[in-house]
Structures are given as C-alpha cells and as structure tokens.
Scaffold this motif. Structure first.
Motif, mmCIF file in Angstrom:
data_model
loop_
_atom_site.group_PDB
_atom_site.id
_atom_site.type_symbol
_atom_site.label_atom_id
_atom_site.label_comp_id
_atom_site.label_asym_id
_atom_site.label_seq_id
_atom_site.Cartn_x
_atom_site.Cartn_y
_atom_site.Cartn_z
ATOM 1 N N LYS A 169 22.911 -8.753 47.831
ATOM 2 C CA LYS A 169 22.456 -10.142 46.906
ATOM 3 C C LYS A 169 23.641 -10.288 46.222
ATOM 4 O O LYS A 169 23.878 -11.439 45.885
ATOM 5 C CB LYS A 169 21.176 -9.357 46.107
ATOM 6 C CG LYS A 169 20.527 -10.155 45.320
ATOM 7 C CD LYS A 169 19.276 -10.093 44.681
ATOM 8 C CE LYS A 169 18.407 -10.965 44.011
ATOM 9 N NZ LYS A 169 18.764 -11.215 42.687
ATOM 10 N N TYR B 104 25.741 -12.398 48.260
ATOM 11 C CA TYR B 104 25.094 -13.890 48.160
ATOM 12 C C TYR B 104 25.151 -14.766 46.794
ATOM 13 O O TYR B 104 25.556 -15.841 46.885
ATOM 14 C CB TYR B 104 23.632 -13.899 48.474
ATOM 15 C CG TYR B 104 22.889 -14.960 48.866
ATOM 16 C CD1 TYR B 104 23.242 -15.917 49.836
ATOM 17 C CD2 TYR B 104 21.900 -15.515 47.868
ATOM 18 C CE1 TYR B 104 22.564 -17.069 49.882
ATOM 19 C CE2 TYR B 104 21.296 -16.840 47.994
ATOM 20 C CZ TYR B 104 21.804 -17.706 49.115
ATOM 21 O OH TYR B 104 21.193 -18.731 49.138
ATOM 22 N N SER C 221 27.137 -18.260 46.736
ATOM 23 C CA SER C 221 26.318 -19.340 46.191
ATOM 24 C C SER C 221 26.776 -20.234 45.356
ATOM 25 O O SER C 221 26.457 -21.241 44.908
ATOM 26 C CB SER C 221 25.028 -18.818 45.781
ATOM 27 O OG SER C 221 24.341 -18.315 46.872
ATOM 28 N N GLU D 74 30.213 -14.037 56.071
ATOM 29 C CA GLU D 74 29.600 -14.968 55.288
ATOM 30 C C GLU D 74 28.179 -15.283 55.942
ATOM 31 O O GLU D 74 27.100 -15.180 55.396
ATOM 32 C CB GLU D 74 30.216 -16.331 55.372
ATOM 33 C CG GLU D 74 29.473 -17.171 54.406
ATOM 34 C CD GLU D 74 30.428 -18.555 54.380
ATOM 35 O OE1 GLU D 74 31.718 -18.431 54.526
ATOM 36 O OE2 GLU D 74 29.866 -19.683 53.996
ATOM 37 N N VAL E 268 25.813 -12.222 55.405
ATOM 38 C CA VAL E 268 25.237 -12.262 53.954
ATOM 39 C C VAL E 268 23.905 -13.156 53.956
ATOM 40 O O VAL E 268 23.078 -13.126 53.199
ATOM 41 C CB VAL E 268 26.233 -12.765 52.734
ATOM 42 C CG1 VAL E 268 25.686 -12.972 51.483
ATOM 43 C CG2 VAL E 268 27.102 -11.411 52.912
ATOM 44 N N ALA E 269 24.403 -14.425 54.372
ATOM 45 C CA ALA E 269 23.438 -15.753 54.127
ATOM 46 C C ALA E 269 22.155 -15.420 55.028
ATOM 47 O O ALA E 269 20.883 -15.764 54.501
ATOM 48 C CB ALA E 269 23.776 -17.034 54.705
ATOM 49 N N ALA F 157 20.091 -12.989 53.103
ATOM 50 C CA ALA F 157 19.467 -13.648 51.938
ATOM 51 C C ALA F 157 18.181 -14.701 52.287
ATOM 52 O O ALA F 157 17.317 -14.484 51.639
ATOM 53 C CB ALA F 157 20.414 -15.020 51.273
#
Ligand code: FAD
Ligand code: SF4
Ligand code: SF4
Length: 455
Positions: A70, A73, A77, A115, A118-119, A122
């Motif tokens: 989290k 992310y 972001s 990346e 992680v996305a 999310a």
C-alpha cells in the motif's frame, strides 16, 4: 545480489495465439519481493531521471522490500495516475530501466514489472488514490480521454478543480482502449484506472464529438480553462494504386474494430471479413499489435517492412513475442501496387526488394528499390501501419495556431488561444503513453498556476 533479473511468467505461445488474454502474467508476491531486493537503493538514483514523470523509484521499491505494498502504491500515485498501464506498456528499456545502474553489469531492475505488480495489487485490494481536496470553484474541460487527458484530469481533480472530460468514442481511455490490444493491456485494467479517476470526482462524457456537438469556442466560454488531448489518430497510407480496394485497412481501423467493437465475433455489428493471408505493412509497435491480433483470428499473418531486422522500430520484446507466435517477417520488401479482382477485392501485391544504403543524417540507413526484383505476392487482406497524424475535428472553427505538420503549437502547454492548453500526441505527433502523461501533468500545473496563481 543477483545480476540477473527475476523473469516474469508468460502465456505459452502455442496457447496464446488462440486467445486475446494477456501474454505477460506479471510477478507474484515472491517474485516481486525477490526482484525488489536486487535494487541498490542508490543515493543519487539515475533511474528516476529516466522516468518522464519522475516516480520516486527507489522509494517505492523499498516499500516492496518491506512488504508494504500500500505504501509503495502511495509513492507511485504521487507521480502517476496510470501505473497499471505504464507498468505494462512503457518502453522501460529506453526510459527508467535504461538508466538503472544495475544495468551496467547485468540486468537492470525490472522497474516496470514491479510498478505493474504494485498497481495490480492496488486494484485487487482497493487501495485508493490520493485524497480529494475541497473544491476550489474553478471548472476545467478536457477534450479527449487518452493518457494526456486522463492525467491532466486526475492531477487537477486532486487539486480541487471541477473536471469534465469530453470523449468522442463510447469508452474512455484513447489508444489504451481502442489501439493497444487486450493481450498487452487488458481493458479491465484501463477501466479500473478510469474508475479510480471518477472516484476523484472527474466527470466523463462519452460519445461527444467536440467540434460538432460542442465547439472549442463554447467550451472556452463555459469553463475557466480547456485542455486539448485529442491524440494523433489519423492514419497514413502509401498512396499506391489499389489502396482503396476492399480488405485494405489502416492498423487503427482494424485494431479499433477488434478492441472496441469485438469485430472478430460473427454476431458483431460490423464484423471483420477475415482473410486467409494478411500482410501488415510497417515495422513499428502498431504493426506488431495489428499482426499479432490478426494471428489470433486464425489468419496467416505477415509483416512486410522495407528495412531490415536491425532497423525495425518496434520494441525488441514485441518482435520477439511476435516471432514466438509464428508471425512471418518479410523484410527488405515494399509493395508498389495492390492487385484486385473484378469485385475490387484484394488478390495480392506487386512487391519490390529493397537495398539498404549508408546511414543518413537522421541516423537511419537509407533504402532504395531494386528495380529488377518486381514480383507478385498473393494475399487477401492488407493492413497499413505507417504512422498517424493528428485529426483536428475538435479544433473546427477555432484559429488555434498549428505547425506545418498540423501539430498544435504550444509554449510549454499553452496554446495560442486564451486559457486553452494542449499536450500529448496532438502536440508531438505519435509518441508514447508516458510522454502524453508528462504533458498532461505539465498542463495541470500550468492551469493551476494560471487560474489560482500558485504552484
Ligand atoms: P490518445 O490516446 O490518442 O487519446 C486521444 C483521445 O481523444 C481519444 O480517445 C480520441 O477518441 C479523443 N478525441 C479525438 N478527437 C476528439 C474530438 N473531436 N472530441 C472528443 N474526443 C476526441 N505507447 C507506449 O508508450 N507504449 C506502447 O506499447 C504503445 N503501443 C501503441 C499501440 C498502438 C496500436 C498505438 C496506436 C499507439 C501505441 N502507443 C504506445 C502510443 C500511445 O498510445 C500514444 O502515444 C498515447 O496514447 C497518446 O496519448 P494522447 O492522450 O495524446 O492521445
Ligand atoms: Fe519507468 Fe514508465 Fe514507470 Fe516511469 S512510468 S518508472 S518510465 S515504467
Ligand atoms: Fe535501484 Fe537501479 Fe534505481 Fe539504483 S538505479 S535505485 S539500483 S532501480
């Protein structure tokens, strides 16, 4: 610490040529963690300089090392509203990863795959984007919902602007939806990222052709600022005889019909008449997407490109995947005439061999035709993937300044019209997702400065 990256898993080529599901399966938890541990956490991280939106790469990778996904992310972001997209389609090997110090001796860190991991986490775990700020009373219209428009919208919404996107197609996402095929970028991923923008309060109006349903002038009057991110969707053709025959397409048309309109299904509103042997003319990423899509429709699919393998402009990885899938590469060849039957259906092409010359001023080897090599190549479908230029329907009736090539003239992102900003492919010509996002970000910053007088 290993010099070799953790390899991501792929769908087997013999299986994937029969479906449109994603080819690269991404990292699982263990793989992502193992890859993250390879990062040296450089004090002066070169990788960040290679990212057009300057994601704090070591910081998010550190969070993966600590199993705080989290947190990772949240770091990403801060700089990007489309990480699940960029993790998949950024040409990382020319950007962040090309600068990674680990690449000097062995494999660079797989920043894009981390990346993406992680996305995707999310999305699965419903992590929210940065919190919405209180509304600041200013309204901005965005024309076009590609990566430039979406990024500009996201950044402005996070600063409290009331943002409305106008999109001519029935779905938001621009090329991410209608151009890049499902097997490289699943549409559910784009939808998730678009939905996460909507959760920031961004309003998206689809099926609205700006220039016809509403003019730029009207938008200028109704909103405090307008951002134009209408892309470069106008296909180029060769101008050879027979190009107006049935079964000659542009890559954009074929990809739109497959991606957006499920044209490969027989009950589709506008089904594609499938050929038996198709040639895609061109050697870039768009050509690879088109030819690999045709292969998945059960068609014998060829690339015809006028230079050699070394000069193919497509990403190496895409060429590799295409070869694994059985795409035939006809290199150093060029069509000079398309032949048809009495019903104007394609029956084949007259083709010449090409000869490579010296490297020119543009850094590319010149090519010339071998006049004695004219020969017939049978086929019943031809797809032109020769590049695109901007379509300026949205600008109809306005006197916005354009270059000789029809690109919108900007200073940073300000156009010649008051409070009208622009960015992405409409300004640069066909480029990349991340460069369009960078322009969207810059425009959001300039709009904020102009309307609120602050950074
Ligand atoms: P676009 O994505 O083109 O979006 C423009 C939007 O504006 C569209 O939705 C369009 O419908 C809308 N619009 C246009 N006119 C109007 C109007 N009058 N009214 C309302 N809306 C309008 N880049 C990469 O980085 N990696 C890749 O792997 C990659 N693959 C690609 C594959 C294909 C097949 C194509 C075509 C491009 C690819 N690109 C890739 C390039 C990348 O997608 C583009 O550079 C990027 O999408 C440009 O973003 P944009 O927001 O400027 O425009
Ligand atoms: Fe690399 Fe693209 Fe991610 Fe930036 S957005 S870190 S260039 S993959
Ligand atoms: Fe990690 Fe490479 Fe960036 Fe260094 S340059 S912080 S090793 S990703």
């Amino acid at each position: 610490m290993s010099d070799t990256k953790v390899k991501g898993r792929l769908q087997e080529s013999s299986v994937r040529i029969h479906n449109f599901e994603e080819v690269e399966l991404g990292y699982n938890d263990e793989e992502a963690h193992e890859e993250s541990l390879r990062c040296l956490q450089c004090i002066n991280p070169r990788c960040v300089k290679g990212c057009p939106v300057n994601i704090a790469i070591p910081e998010f990778i550190k969070k993966i090392q600590e199993n705080d996904i989290k947190g990772a992310y949240e770091v990403i972001s801060r700089s990007s509203s489309l990480p699940a997209v960029c993790g998949r389609v950024c040409p990382q090997e020319k950007q962040c990863e090309s600068m990674c110090v680990k690449g000097l001796k062995g494999d660079a860190i797989s920043i894009g795959s981390l990346e993406r991991y992680v996305a995707d986490q999310a999305i699965i775990n419903h992590f929210n984007q940065a919190e919405q700020k209180e509304k600041n009373g200013k309204k901005v219209a965005i024309v076009g919902s590609g990566p430039a428009g979406l990024t500009c919208a996201g950044d402005l919404a996070k600063k409290g602007f009331e943002v409305t996107i106008y999109e001519v197609l029935q779905k938001a996402g621009g090329v991410l939806i209608y151009g890049i095929p499902e097997f490289r970028l699943p549409k559910r991923i784009v939808k998730e990222e678009v939905d996460s923008l909507k959760s920031l309060g961004v309003k998206i109006l689809t099926d609205v052709p700006v220039g016809n349903a509403i003019t730029l002038d009207e938008l200028q009057k109704e909103y405090d600022a307008v951002f134009v991110g209408t892309g470069a969707g106008l296909p180029k053709f060769m101008g050879i005889e027979g190009e107006n025959a049935n079964q000659v397409f542009s890559a954009n048309e074929i990809l739109t019909r497959i991606n957006l309109m499920s044209g490969y299904q027989e009950d589709a509103k506008t089904p594609i008449k499938k050929g038996k042997i198709a040639y895609v003319i061109g050697g870039g990423n768009v050509a690879m997407d088109a030819v690999r899509s045709l292969k998945r429709l059960g068609i014998e699919a060829h690339i015809m490109y006028r230079r050699g393998e070394e000069e193919l402009p497509a990403r190496k990885l895409e060429v590799e995947h295409a070869k694994e899938e059985g795409i035939v590469f006809d290199l150093l060849k060029n069509p000079v005439r398309i032949l048809t039957d009495e019903k104007n259906n394609v029956t084949g092409m007259e083709v010449v061999n090409m000869v490579l010359g010296e490297v020119g001023e543009d850094g590319r080897r010149s090519v010339s035709e071998d006049q004695d090599s004219l020969h017939f190549v049978p086929c019943d479908m031809i797809v032109m993937a020769l590049g695109t230029s901007p379509n300026h329907e949205a600008l109809k009736g306005s006197n916005i300044a354009l270059t000789d090539r029809g690109l919108i003239v900007v200073e940073e992102t300000k156009t010649s019209l008051d409070n009208v900003f622009a960015g992405g492919d409409a300004v640069t010509g066909a480029a990349t997702v991340i460069l369009a996002m960078e322009a969207g970000k810059k425009a959001a910053k300039q709009i904020q400065e102009q309307l609120l007088g602050e950074e």
